[in-house]
Design an enzyme around this catalytic site. Structure first.
Site, PDB file in Angstrom:
ATOM      1  N   THR A  95      50.436  51.699 -14.321  1.00 11.13           N
ATOM      2  CA  THR A  95      50.888  50.304 -14.359  1.00 11.13           C
ATOM      3  C   THR A  95      49.717  49.480 -14.881  1.00 11.13           C
ATOM      4  O   THR A  95      48.702  49.334 -14.198  1.00 11.13           O
ATOM      5  CB  THR A  95      51.295  49.819 -12.956  1.00 11.13           C
ATOM      6  OG1 THR A  95      52.270  50.730 -12.434  1.00 11.13           O
ATOM      7  CG2 THR A  95      51.888  48.423 -13.025  1.00 11.13           C
ATOM      8  N   LYS A 171      57.838  46.994 -16.132  1.00  9.30           N
ATOM      9  CA  LYS A 171      57.277  47.549 -14.887  1.00  9.30           C
ATOM     10  C   LYS A 171      56.689  46.429 -14.018  1.00  9.30           C
ATOM     11  O   LYS A 171      56.878  46.409 -12.802  1.00  9.30           O
ATOM     12  CB  LYS A 171      56.208  48.599 -15.224  1.00  9.30           C
ATOM     13  CG  LYS A 171      55.408  49.118 -14.040  1.00  9.30           C
ATOM     14  CD  LYS A 171      56.241  49.854 -13.011  1.00  9.30           C
ATOM     15  CE  LYS A 171      55.392  50.196 -11.783  1.00  9.30           C
ATOM     16  NZ  LYS A 171      56.177  50.673 -10.649  1.00  9.30           N
ATOM     17  N   LYS A 240      46.338  44.313  -7.838  1.00  3.43           N
ATOM     18  CA  LYS A 240      46.110  44.458  -9.287  1.00  3.43           C
ATOM     19  C   LYS A 240      47.390  44.120 -10.055  1.00  3.43           C
ATOM     20  O   LYS A 240      47.379  43.387 -11.042  1.00  3.43           O
ATOM     21  CB  LYS A 240      45.652  45.906  -9.551  1.00  3.43           C
ATOM     22  CG  LYS A 240      45.541  46.344 -10.986  1.00  3.43           C
ATOM     23  CD  LYS A 240      46.709  47.199 -11.485  1.00  3.43           C
ATOM     24  CE  LYS A 240      46.953  48.496 -10.776  1.00  3.43           C
ATOM     25  NZ  LYS A 240      48.104  49.247 -11.329  1.00  3.43           N
TER      26      LYS A 240
HETATM   27  P1  NAP Z   1      45.225  56.739  -6.764  1.00  3.46           P
HETATM   28  O1  NAP Z   1      45.766  57.747  -5.825  1.00  3.46           O
HETATM   29  O2  NAP Z   1      44.196  55.783  -6.287  1.00  3.46           O
HETATM   30  O3  NAP Z   1      44.656  57.534  -8.050  1.00  3.46           O
HETATM   31  C1  NAP Z   1      43.915  56.866  -9.020  1.00  3.46           C
HETATM   32  C2  NAP Z   1      43.429  57.848 -10.078  1.00  3.46           C
HETATM   33  O4  NAP Z   1      42.626  57.118 -11.041  1.00  3.46           O
HETATM   34  C3  NAP Z   1      42.532  58.971  -9.540  1.00  3.46           C
HETATM   35  O5  NAP Z   1      42.741  60.128 -10.310  1.00  3.46           O
HETATM   36  C4  NAP Z   1      41.138  58.396  -9.792  1.00  3.46           C
HETATM   37  O6  NAP Z   1      40.125  59.379  -9.872  1.00  3.46           O
HETATM   38  C5  NAP Z   1      41.349  57.752 -11.128  1.00  3.46           C
HETATM   39  N1  NAP Z   1      40.333  56.760 -11.456  1.00  3.46           N
HETATM   40  C6  NAP Z   1      40.094  55.564 -10.844  1.00  3.46           C
HETATM   41  N2  NAP Z   1      39.076  54.916 -11.443  1.00  3.46           N
HETATM   42  C7  NAP Z   1      38.643  55.727 -12.451  1.00  3.46           C
HETATM   43  C8  NAP Z   1      37.652  55.597 -13.449  1.00  3.46           C
HETATM   44  N3  NAP Z   1      36.867  54.500 -13.533  1.00  3.46           N
HETATM   45  N4  NAP Z   1      37.483  56.617 -14.325  1.00  3.46           N
HETATM   46  C9  NAP Z   1      38.259  57.719 -14.254  1.00  3.46           C
HETATM   47  N5  NAP Z   1      39.253  57.896 -13.339  1.00  3.46           N
HETATM   48  C10 NAP Z   1      39.443  56.897 -12.456  1.00  3.46           C
HETATM   49  O7  NAP Z   1      46.392  55.812  -7.376  1.00  3.46           O
HETATM   50  P2  NAP Z   1      47.950  56.172  -7.569  1.00  3.46           P
HETATM   51  O8  NAP Z   1      48.698  55.658  -6.390  1.00  3.46           O
HETATM   52  O9  NAP Z   1      48.080  57.574  -8.015  1.00  3.46           O
HETATM   53  O10 NAP Z   1      48.294  55.154  -8.778  1.00  3.46           O
HETATM   54  C11 NAP Z   1      48.002  55.480 -10.115  1.00  3.46           C
HETATM   55  C12 NAP Z   1      48.731  54.495 -11.034  1.00  3.46           C
HETATM   56  O11 NAP Z   1      50.143  54.592 -10.806  1.00  3.46           O
HETATM   57  C13 NAP Z   1      48.378  53.020 -10.817  1.00  3.46           C
HETATM   58  O12 NAP Z   1      48.389  52.364 -12.045  1.00  3.46           O
HETATM   59  C14 NAP Z   1      49.510  52.533  -9.926  1.00  3.46           C
HETATM   60  O13 NAP Z   1      49.696  51.136 -10.039  1.00  3.46           O
HETATM   61  C15 NAP Z   1      50.677  53.319 -10.483  1.00  3.46           C
HETATM   62  N6  NAP Z   1      51.815  53.558  -9.580  1.00  3.46           N
HETATM   63  C16 NAP Z   1      51.599  53.902  -8.281  1.00  3.46           C
HETATM   64  C17 NAP Z   1      52.693  54.154  -7.448  1.00  3.46           C
HETATM   65  C18 NAP Z   1      52.510  54.518  -5.979  1.00  3.46           C
HETATM   66  O14 NAP Z   1      53.464  54.348  -5.204  1.00  3.46           O
HETATM   67  N7  NAP Z   1      51.351  55.009  -5.562  1.00  3.46           N
HETATM   68  C19 NAP Z   1      53.995  54.057  -7.950  1.00  3.46           C
HETATM   69  C20 NAP Z   1      54.179  53.733  -9.299  1.00  3.46           C
HETATM   70  C21 NAP Z   1      53.073  53.476 -10.101  1.00  3.46           C
HETATM   71  P3  NAP Z   1      39.324  59.865  -8.558  1.00  3.46           P
HETATM   72  O15 NAP Z   1      40.193  60.910  -7.918  1.00  3.46           O
HETATM   73  O16 NAP Z   1      38.045  60.385  -9.083  1.00  3.46           O
HETATM   74  O17 NAP Z   1      39.132  58.648  -7.674  1.00  3.46           O
END
Ligand code: NAP
Length: 293
Positions: A95, A171, A240
């Site tokens: 997102t 989105k 965010k």
């Molecule tokens: P998350 O569990 O916090 O995972 C974030 C990912 O991004 C991890 O792989 C993290 O790596 C990586 N990352 C963060 N900063 C980084 C950087 N500077 N360089 C390289 N890698 C980096 O988040 P998530 O819930 O999976 O969400 C991911 C995306 O999907 C977001 O955009 C969110 O808005 C969207 N989304 C989430 C959901 C939900 O319900 N969770 C639903 C729909 C969409 P590390 O493991 O090293 O920290």
């Protein structure tokens, strides 16, 4: 197909698991290398860098936290863009801002690479079930090539338009609408509770009548059960998204007064409850502000 997957957080890991053992060559990469280990044990290659993963792939998916993370992984010497072959595809699932979608579209077009923006609706449990809704912006012919892969982790695909960032805008609209539903449910439940009626009764009536939709059923249950940890969608990521909604609203000159309420309730929730709480906990803040709990 040779597939790369960058970003194995909550959503990325839940999606990428559907790409293992399906006859594709999978190369994964994550900033914290430990999250790649379970995939290596199941036969995926672990790439040394985003560039390395891209060089091994026809299609590279990214599922990173935010715009800054995505740009860091795509751009730069060891970035995805440096490794991706001409005509190969980058599919961004994160997102992100509309402006970032446009920026990446320009970058990949300049390099002779293809770009699809495909943010998703559904939390990690939905991703684990292979039932995400995928909102796609980009060339329809490219989307058609990707449909068999999308079918591995999504149950519906919506094509929004040829401009990749059109999907990012949809989105953001969707996440604004989800959090608005949580806010109204939280306020309605606080009112019922203060008036002596259990909040579960409000949800039962709402979902049994005019509000029988997943957003009310699923988030409503979280509010009734005060189930905010572990976070499926962490409040800082929700903050965010509300920031990105605000940017799009400014760009398009759309007044969204309710957005300010949602943003402030998220900020208040994070300030009081910590960074590791689900964004639905604005319901908790509303309850506490009403003197409940
Ligand atoms: P998350 O569990 O916090 O995972 C974030 C990912 O991004 C991890 O792989 C993290 O790596 C990586 N990352 C963060 N900063 C980084 C950087 N500077 N360089 C390289 N890698 C980096 O988040 P998530 O819930 O999976 O969400 C991911 C995306 O999907 C977001 O955009 C969110 O808005 C969207 N989304 C989430 C959901 C939900 O319900 N969770 C639903 C729909 C969409 P590390 O493991 O090293 O920290």
């Amino acid at each position: 197909m040779r597939i790369g997957f960058l970003g194995l957080g909550q959503m990325g890991a839940a999606i990428a698991q559907h790409l293992v053992g399906k006859g594709h060559d999978l190369a994964v990469w994550n900033r914290s290398a430990d999250k790649a280990r379970p995939f290596a044990e199941r036969g995926a290659a672990v790439a040394a860098s985003p560039r390395d993963a891209a060089a091994r792939s026809d299609v590279v998916f990214t599922m990173l936290a935010d715009d800054a993370a995505l740009k860091a992984v795509v751009m730069g010497k060891d970035g995805l863009a440096a490794g991706l072959a001409k005509n190969a595809v980058h599919v961004s699932l994160s997102t992100i801002a509309v402006a970032t979608g446009d920026e990446l579209a320009d970058l990949h077009a300049h390099n002779g690479q293809r770009f699809i923006s495909a943010p998703v609706f559904g939390r990690p449990d939905v991703a684990a079930a292979g039932a995400l809704s995928i909102v796609v912006g980009g060339d329809p012919a490219c989307l058609d090539e990707l449909r068999p892969v999308f079918a591995l982790f999504g149950k519906r695909v919506f094509h929004i338009g040829a401009r990749p960032s059109s999907a990012n805008l949809v989105k953001l609209c969707g996440n604004f609408a989800i959090l608005s539903a949580v806010e109204t449910m939280g306020e309605a439940m606080a009112l019922a509770e203060k008036g002596g009626v259990p909040k579960a009764k409000v949800l039962e009536v709402m979902t049994g009548t005019l509000f029988d939709a997943p957003v009310y059923r699923n988030y409503g249950a979280m509010l009734v059960e005060d189930r905010y940890r572990p976070a499926g969608f962490a409040a800082p990521l929700g903050l965010k998204d509300m920031r990105l909604v605000g940017q799009a609203a400014e760009t398009n000159r759309v007044a969204m007064p309710f957005l300010s309420v949602l943003r402030d309730h998220l900020l208040e929730t994070i300030a009081k409850e910590g960074e590791d709480i689900d964004w639905a906990a604005i319901g908790l803040t509303i309850a506490k502000n009403s003197g409940i709990g």
